[in-house]
Design a protein around this motif. Structure first.
Motif, PDB file in Angstrom:
ATOM      1  N   VAL A 124      24.209  23.359  35.353  1.00 19.20           N
ATOM      2  CA  VAL A 124      25.180  23.384  36.433  1.00 19.20           C
ATOM      3  C   VAL A 124      24.774  22.321  37.444  1.00 19.20           C
ATOM      4  O   VAL A 124      23.583  22.136  37.723  1.00 19.20           O
ATOM      5  CB  VAL A 124      25.269  24.780  37.090  1.00 19.20           C
ATOM      6  CG1 VAL A 124      23.962  25.177  37.736  1.00 19.20           C
ATOM      7  CG2 VAL A 124      26.408  24.822  38.094  1.00 19.20           C
ATOM      8  N   SER A 141      25.437  20.585  41.337  1.00 15.83           N
ATOM      9  CA  SER A 141      25.922  20.917  42.679  1.00 15.83           C
ATOM     10  C   SER A 141      25.450  19.844  43.644  1.00 15.83           C
ATOM     11  O   SER A 141      24.436  19.180  43.415  1.00 15.83           O
ATOM     12  CB  SER A 141      25.421  22.296  43.123  1.00 15.83           C
ATOM     13  OG  SER A 141      24.006  22.320  43.140  1.00 15.83           O
ATOM     14  N   ASP A 183      30.399  28.370  37.040  1.00 12.45           N
ATOM     15  CA  ASP A 183      30.252  26.912  37.002  1.00 12.45           C
ATOM     16  C   ASP A 183      29.314  26.436  35.896  1.00 12.45           C
ATOM     17  O   ASP A 183      29.198  25.227  35.670  1.00 12.45           O
ATOM     18  CB  ASP A 183      29.727  26.403  38.354  1.00 12.45           C
ATOM     19  CG  ASP A 183      30.726  26.637  39.469  1.00 12.45           C
ATOM     20  OD1 ASP A 183      31.923  26.755  39.156  1.00 12.45           O
ATOM     21  OD2 ASP A 183      30.302  26.699  40.649  1.00 12.45           O
ATOM     22  N   TRP A 184      28.648  27.339  35.223  1.00 13.38           N
ATOM     23  CA  TRP A 184      27.668  26.926  34.204  1.00 13.38           C
ATOM     24  C   TRP A 184      28.372  26.298  32.999  1.00 13.38           C
ATOM     25  O   TRP A 184      29.409  26.774  32.548  1.00 13.38           O
ATOM     26  CB  TRP A 184      26.847  28.125  33.725  1.00 13.38           C
ATOM     27  CG  TRP A 184      25.854  28.627  34.731  1.00 13.38           C
ATOM     28  CD1 TRP A 184      26.045  29.619  35.645  1.00 13.38           C
ATOM     29  CD2 TRP A 184      24.532  28.141  34.920  1.00 13.38           C
ATOM     30  NE1 TRP A 184      24.923  29.803  36.404  1.00 13.38           N
ATOM     31  CE2 TRP A 184      23.962  28.903  35.980  1.00 13.38           C
ATOM     32  CE3 TRP A 184      23.764  27.156  34.328  1.00 13.38           C
ATOM     33  CZ2 TRP A 184      22.673  28.691  36.436  1.00 13.38           C
ATOM     34  CZ3 TRP A 184      22.467  26.947  34.776  1.00 13.38           C
ATOM     35  CH2 TRP A 184      21.934  27.708  35.822  1.00 13.38           C
ATOM     36  N   GLN A 185      27.772  25.229  32.480  1.00  9.13           N
ATOM     37  CA  GLN A 185      28.214  24.598  31.225  1.00  9.13           C
ATOM     38  C   GLN A 185      27.180  24.912  30.156  1.00  9.13           C
ATOM     39  O   GLN A 185      26.013  24.543  30.281  1.00  9.13           O
ATOM     40  CB  GLN A 185      28.356  23.083  31.386  1.00  9.13           C
ATOM     41  CG  GLN A 185      28.663  22.358  30.075  1.00  9.13           C
ATOM     42  CD  GLN A 185      28.547  20.848  30.197  1.00  9.13           C
ATOM     43  OE1 GLN A 185      28.463  20.311  31.300  1.00  9.13           O
ATOM     44  NE2 GLN A 185      28.529  20.167  29.070  1.00  9.13           N
ATOM     45  N   GLN A 199      30.402  18.047  34.179  1.00 14.93           N
ATOM     46  CA  GLN A 199      30.319  18.703  35.485  1.00 14.93           C
ATOM     47  C   GLN A 199      30.781  17.719  36.563  1.00 14.93           C
ATOM     48  O   GLN A 199      30.698  16.489  36.389  1.00 14.93           O
ATOM     49  CB  GLN A 199      28.876  19.133  35.768  1.00 14.93           C
ATOM     50  CG  GLN A 199      28.378  20.252  34.875  1.00 14.93           C
ATOM     51  CD  GLN A 199      28.773  21.623  35.386  1.00 14.93           C
ATOM     52  OE1 GLN A 199      28.461  22.025  36.497  1.00 14.93           O
ATOM     53  NE2 GLN A 199      29.500  22.342  34.553  1.00 14.93           N
TER      54      GLN A 199
END
Length: 647
Positions: free
Chosen positions: A319, A321, A330-332, A345
Motif C-alpha cells: 500500500v 500513501s 487500499d492494499w494491493q 497504487q
C-alpha cells in the motif's frame, strides 16, 4: 539494452539492509542469512532435527546390515534380522511375509544377551551393547570373538576391524580382540548418541544437548559439521521414520519401492499418517513505512526472492500513501504464485509491505529478499509527448512497455554477470570443462578441480608465451608439481672429432657425409640412413633442429601423462621426447643431476645370489679394518687399486 531516461532507485529488504519489520506473527529468521521462515510449533532447534538425521543415525535399536536391504533389530532380549534382498527377489506384495527372524534359532540361541541397548553391523561383523559390555561376533553372529567391558551405549564398527564405543562425551577405540587401543576426548558439546565411520577412517559423531542435535567429524580432533557434509560423505539408509510406536523402512517391492512399517517387537503395523505440527501453518509480518524520499513518488515494481517447497505459499501485499495513512481497502495483493509485479497504487512518498507465509506444517517457505523499484522509469519516457497526453493511455503504455523492459533488464543483468562466468575461482566444478573448452584446454580424467582451476587461470599467460621452454615447463609444473629440465637437442650436434685422421691435435675433421645420409658411390649398404627429404648439405644443421627433450626426476609423474601434456603444449613444428630419471647414471652418457643421477654409497659387493657380481665390472672391494695399503686379507673388506694392493 534497456533504454531509460533516469537511473532507477531501489530499496532492498533482507537480513543485510534490514527487513523493517513492525508487526510479526509466527515468523523467524529476520537477522540470519537463512531467510525469513515459519516458526516451529515447539522450541526452535539450532541445527538438524533428529528426524532429519534418522537415515544416517538410526535409533540405537536398529542397524543396517552388510547388504542394502538387511537390518538388525533389538526386541527385548532378542536380536532379530530382516533381509529382503535374498536371491535378488523383491519384497512380496504382502509386506508382512518374510518378517523379522531371530539371529540365533531357538535350538542354538546362546542366551548371552541380558538387556541389549544398541546394535551395530559392518560387513559380516556384529556388535551389541548389553549391560555394561559390548559383544562382538563374526559371520553375522556365528562366532563370538570379543567381550569388551565398556558401559557405553553408542557403538560402531570401523573398516579396520576396530570397535568404537562412546560413553558420554568420551570415545574409546578397541582392537578386534577387544583390547583398548585409544581413548579420545573429541571435545564435543553434549552426549554422544550416535557414531558412524566413513571413508578415510573418518568418524562422524551425533550429540544431543538439551534437545539440540549437533554433528561432528574427525579422527582425533573433531570439528562441527552440517547435514550437507554428512549426506555428501555417507549414503543414507532406507530408514524413513521412527517414533515410540515403531519405525518404517523403504524396501523394494514388485511395483517399485514401498514403505513397510513395524513395531519395536518386529510385528507389522499400518503406515502412520505424515508428521504434522513441525511448523506453524501461517505467519505474517508487516513493515514500517518505507520512505522513498520523493514526494508523490510513483513506485514502480516489486520483486520477491523466495524458496517454495511443495505445499507452501507466499503472499505479498503493498500500500502506498503520501502521509502514512491508508484504509484496509487500499492494499494491493499480488496474484497467487506471482513473485514479480508492478505497483498499481496512487503516487505517494511511503510504501508498506505485508507478507504472509503458509504451509502444511511439514515444510516452510523461505523468504530471502524483497526488492522495491522506484520511481517508475520505463521506455515510455523516450516516446514523444504526443503519446502521453491522455493520462489513462499513458498509464497503459507504461505498464505495457514495462513487460519488455523487465525482459530486457534480465538480459542486461546476464550480460553484467557474464564476467563472473569466466572466473575459474567462482564457477562450480561442473562448469570447468565448459570454461576450458572456450580456451581450447582439455583435462585428464584424474585431475581434481583445484588443478583445473589453476590451469584455466594460467591459460592467458601460457598462451601468450606458448612455444617457449618457459611455457612448457610452467604447464608441467602446474600439472605434476615439479619443474622439468628442457634440453634443446640442437646444442648436442656430434658432427666433428679431434684425433684420428686429423693433421694435428688442434685440427677438426667433419664426419664423412656418407655416414650421415646414404649417397650413391659413397656409402656402404646398411652404414648410413636412407632419407628422401631435405638437403644433404644441411644435415649438420637440421639433424637435431626443432627437437627437444623433457627430463623429469624418477617417480614424479606417469610417463604417458607427461607425453600427452608435452604433445599438447609443444609447438607444431617441433618434436619432443620425455625421459624420466632412473636410479643411477652411466659413465660416458649425458646425465642430469637430480633427474637421472644420484650420489649414493656403493652397494656392498656380494658374490652369488640372484644377481651375481662380475669382478672388475659391477663392484669395488672396500678397505679393510687396518686401513689402506696393508694388503688384501680374506674376510676383510678392501678396495683393490684404491686403498689396497694384492701381494
Amino acid at each position: 539494452m534497456t533504454c531509460v531516461t533516469t537511473v532507477p532507485t531501489f530499496r532492498l529488504l533482507d537480513d543485510l539492509v534490514g527487513w523493517d519489520e513492525d508487526v510479526v506473527a509466527d515468523l523467524v529468521g529476520f537477522t540470519g542469512a537463512a531467510g525469513v521462515r515459519l516458526a516451529h510449533t515447539g522450541t526452535t532447534p539450532d541445527g538438524p532435527t533428529r528426524a532429519e538425521l534418522l537415515p544416517w543415525f538410526p535409533d540405537p535399536r536398529l542397524a543396517p546390515g552388510c547388504r542394502p536391504c538387511a537390518w538388525y533389530l533389538i526386541s527385548g532380549d532378542r536380536l532379530l534380522r530382516r533381509d529382503t534382498s535374498s536371491g535378488g527377489r523383491p519384497l512380496p506384495r504382502d509386506a508382512s511375509a518374510g518378517g523379522w527372524q531371530p539371529v540365533w534359532p531357538e535350538h542354538c540361541d546362546p542366551r548371552v544377551l541380558r538387556a541389549p541397548a544398541a546394535v551395530a553391523a559392518r560387513g559380516h561383523r556384529l556388535a551389541v551393547a548389553d549391560s555394561g559390555r559390548v559383544l562382538v561376533w563374526r559371520n553375522e553372529g556365528d562366532r563370538l570373538i570379543a567381550v569388551i567391558p565398556d558401559p557405553g551405549v553408542a557403538i560402531a564398527l570401523a573398516a579396520d576391524d576396530q570397535v568404537l564405543v562412546a560413553d558420554g562425551d568420551v570415545l574409546r577405540r578397541y582392537g578386534p580382540d577387544g583390547c583398548l587401543q585409544e581413548t579420545i576426548s573429541p571435545g564435543v558439546e553434549g552426549t554422544i548418541i550416535g557414531i558412524r565411520t566413513g571413508p578415510g577412517a573418518l568418524i562422524w559423531l551425533l550429540t544431543e544437548d538439551q534437545g539440540r542435535c549437533r554433528i561432528y567429524r574427525g579422527r582425533r580432533r573433531f570439528r562441527p559439521a552440517d547435514l550437507a557434509e554428512l549426506a555428501a560423505a555417507l549414503p543414507p539408509s532406507s530408514l524413513v521414520s521412527a517414533d515410540d510406536t515403531g519405525f518404517c523402512l523403504l524396501e523394494p517391492g514388485p511395483d517399485g519401492d514401498m514403505t513397510t512399517c513395524w513395531t519395536w517387537a518386529g510385528e507389522p503395523r499400518p503406515e502412520p499418517p505424515p508428521a504434522t505440527g513441525r511448523y506453524a501453518a501461517e505467519g505474517t509480518f508487516t513493515t514500517t513505512l518505507i520512505d522513498s524520499g520523493i514526494s508523490r513518488c510513483r513506485w514502480h515494481r516489486v520483486r520477491i526472492d523466495v524458496t517454495l517447497p511443495a505445499d507452501t505459499a507466499v503472499s505479498v501485499s503493498i500500500v502506498v500513501s503520501e502521509d502514512g495513512r491508508f484504509a484496509d481497502t487500499d492494499w494491493q495483493t499480488a496474484p497467487p504464485g506471482v513473485t514479480d509485479f508492478l505497483v498499481d497504487q496512487p503516487p505517494g512518498r511511503y510504501l508498506t509491505v505485508r507478507v504472509r507465509l503458509s504451509g502444511d506444517t511439514s515444510a516452510t517457505p523461505v523468504l530471502h529478499r524483497i526488492r522495491l523499484d522506484f520511481p517508475r522509469a520505463t521506455s515510455a519516457d523516450l516516446l514523444p509527448a504526443a503519446f502521453r497526453q491522455d493520462p489513462a493511455a499513458d498509464d497503459f503504455t507504461e505498464r505495457f512497455l514495462s513487460l519488455f523492459d523487465a525482459s530486457l533488464g534480465e538480459i542486461d543483468r546476464v550480460i553484467e554477470r557474464y564476467t563472473a562466468l569466466l572466473d575459474p575461482a567462482g564457477v562450480p566444478d561442473q562448469a570447468l570443462p565448459w570454461l576450458a573448452g572456450l580456451l581450447g584446454l582439455s583435462f585428464e580424467a584424474g585431475w581434481d578441480s583445484d588443478l583445473r582451476r589453476a590451469l584455466i587461470a594460467a591459460a592467458p599467460e601460457l598462451y601468450r608465451r606458448r612455444g617457449t621452454p618457459w611455457a612448457l615447463a610452467e604447464a608441467i609444473r602446474l600439472v605434476f608439481g615439479v619443474t622439468p629440465v628442457i634440453d634443446e637437442l640442437a646444442d648436442d650436434r656430434h658432427w666433428a672429432q679431434v684425433g684420428a685422421g686429423a693433421r694435428g691435435l688442434g685440427a677438426v675433421r667433419l664426419f664423412s657425409r656418407s655416414s650421415s645420409r646414404f649417397r650413391l658411390d659413397g656409402s656402404a649398404l646398411g652404414a648410413a640412413p636412407l632419407r628422401s627429404f631435405g638437403d644433404p648439405e644441411t644435415d649438420p644443421l637440421t639433424e637435431h633442429a626443432h627437437r627437444f627433450r623433457v627430463l623429469l626426476p624418477n617417480g614424479t609423474a606417469e610417463l604417458g601423462a607427461v607425453r600427452r601434456l608435452v604433445d599438447q603444449q609443444a609447438p607444431a613444428h617441433t618434436r619432443g621426447s620425455v625421459r624420466l630419471g632412473e636410479t643411477g647414471f652411466v659413465v660416458g652418457s649425458r646425465s642430469t643431476v637430480g633427474v637421472d643421477t644420484a650420489f649414493v654409497p656403493l652397494p656392498p659387493p656380494v658374490l652369488g645370489g640372484a644377481h651375481p657380481l662380475r669382478l672388475n665390472h659391477d663392484g669395488v672391494l672396500r678397505p679393510g679394518p687396518r686401513g689402506a695399503r696393508h694388503g688384501l686379507r680374506i674376510g676383510e673388506v678392501s678396495a683393490v687399486g684404491i686403498h689396497t694392493q694384492v701381494s
